[in-house]
Write a protein that holds these residues in place. Sequence first.
Motif, PDB file in Angstrom:
ATOM      1  N   PHE A 238       0.828  -1.195   0.000  1.00 15.57           N
ATOM      2  CA  PHE A 238       0.000   0.000   0.000  1.00 15.57           C
ATOM      3  C   PHE A 238       0.868   1.253   0.000  1.00 15.57           C
ATOM      4  N   GLY A 239       1.970   1.227   0.734  1.00 16.28           N
ATOM      5  CA  GLY A 239       2.888   2.367   0.731  1.00 16.28           C
ATOM      6  C   GLY A 239       3.469   2.608  -0.652  1.00 16.28           C
ATOM      7  N   GLU A 240       3.824   1.523  -1.347  1.00 11.27           N
ATOM      8  CA  GLU A 240       4.342   1.662  -2.716  1.00 11.27           C
ATOM      9  C   GLU A 240       3.260   2.206  -3.648  1.00 11.27           C
ATOM     10  N   PHE A 241       2.021   1.757  -3.462  1.00 12.12           N
ATOM     11  CA  PHE A 241       0.908   2.262  -4.265  1.00 12.12           C
ATOM     12  C   PHE A 241       0.720   3.763  -4.047  1.00 12.12           C
ATOM     13  N   LEU A 242       0.753   4.193  -2.784  1.00 15.83           N
ATOM     14  CA  LEU A 242       0.610   5.624  -2.496  1.00 15.83           C
ATOM     15  C   LEU A 242       1.742   6.428  -3.117  1.00 15.83           C
ATOM     16  N   GLU A 243       2.953   5.884  -3.096  1.00 15.89           N
ATOM     17  CA  GLU A 243       4.092   6.576  -3.706  1.00 15.89           C
ATOM     18  C   GLU A 243       3.883   6.731  -5.209  1.00 15.89           C
ATOM     19  N   ARG A 244       3.368   5.681  -5.867  1.00 16.82           N
ATOM     20  CA  ARG A 244       3.090   5.786  -7.305  1.00 16.82           C
ATOM     21  C   ARG A 244       2.013   6.829  -7.573  1.00 16.82           C
ATOM     22  N   LEU A 245       0.982   6.883  -6.731  1.00 22.08           N
ATOM     23  CA  LEU A 245      -0.058   7.902  -6.900  1.00 22.08           C
ATOM     24  C   LEU A 245       0.520   9.308  -6.748  1.00 22.08           C
ATOM     25  N   ARG A 246       1.372   9.499  -5.752  1.00 22.52           N
ATOM     26  CA  ARG A 246       1.985  10.820  -5.544  1.00 22.52           C
ATOM     27  C   ARG A 246       2.826  11.232  -6.749  1.00 22.52           C
ATOM     28  N   ARG A 247       3.598  10.278  -7.262  1.00 21.80           N
ATOM     29  CA  ARG A 247       4.430  10.585  -8.431  1.00 21.80           C
ATOM     30  C   ARG A 247       3.571  10.935  -9.633  1.00 21.80           C
ATOM     31  N   ALA A 248       2.491  10.177  -9.861  1.00 21.74           N
ATOM     32  CA  ALA A 248       1.606  10.452 -10.997  1.00 21.74           C
ATOM     33  C   ALA A 248       0.960  11.828 -10.841  1.00 21.74           C
ATOM     34  N   LYS A 249       0.529  12.162  -9.627  1.00 20.56           N
ATOM     35  CA  LYS A 249      -0.089  13.467  -9.390  1.00 20.56           C
ATOM     36  C   LYS A 249       0.928  14.584  -9.622  1.00 20.56           C
ATOM     37  N   ASP A 250       2.138  14.405  -9.099  1.00 14.73           N
ATOM     38  CA  ASP A 250       3.188  15.407  -9.300  1.00 14.73           C
ATOM     39  C   ASP A 250       3.497  15.585 -10.785  1.00 14.73           C
ATOM     40  N   GLN A 251       3.565  14.478 -11.523  1.00 12.48           N
ATOM     41  CA  GLN A 251       3.853  14.550 -12.957  1.00 12.48           C
ATOM     42  C   GLN A 251       2.742  15.284 -13.696  1.00 12.48           C
ATOM     43  N   ALA A 252       1.486  14.993 -13.344  1.00 11.18           N
ATOM     44  CA  ALA A 252       0.354  15.666 -13.994  1.00 11.18           C
ATOM     45  C   ALA A 252       0.384  17.167 -13.701  1.00 11.18           C
ATOM     46  N   GLU A 253       0.667  17.535 -12.441  1.00  9.65           N
ATOM     47  CA  GLU A 253       0.733  18.952 -12.093  1.00  9.65           C
ATOM     48  C   GLU A 253       1.878  19.641 -12.822  1.00  9.65           C
ATOM     49  N   PHE A 254       3.016  18.973 -12.939  1.00  8.71           N
ATOM     50  CA  PHE A 254       4.151  19.549 -13.642  1.00  8.71           C
ATOM     51  C   PHE A 254       3.836  19.716 -15.128  1.00  8.71           C
TER      52      PHE A 254
END
Length: 120
Positions: free
Chosen positions: A88-104
Amino acid sequence: MPTVAMLDDLPKGAWIALMVIGFILFWPVGLGILFYLIWSGKMQAWKREHGYGCSSAKFRRHGSTGNSAFDAYRDETLKRMEEEQKAFGEFLERLRRAKDQAEFDQFMAERRAQDNATSV
């Protein structure tokens, strides 16, 4: 008149009695004694002396209930839960990265649009 050093040497039962009497007579006094006991670390020392301070991880790894079937089930369940927590921690990290990439990407698109609008 007792000095502070004499108060520190009071036995544990005396501190508990003082706190109870303080709560009975005037609750802020009892509360003050309780805060002092917590702040000074006297409560933690009592925990260590009587062995109340064992952590759940220590109990999990070394404590046995005496029932080997339950101990095996508990160990298996805890291992599975730790693996799920890691996944679950790895899943949350992937979500954070995807969100950061979309915002960038959105930021860069807006910046390019502003650059194109000013250069026209």
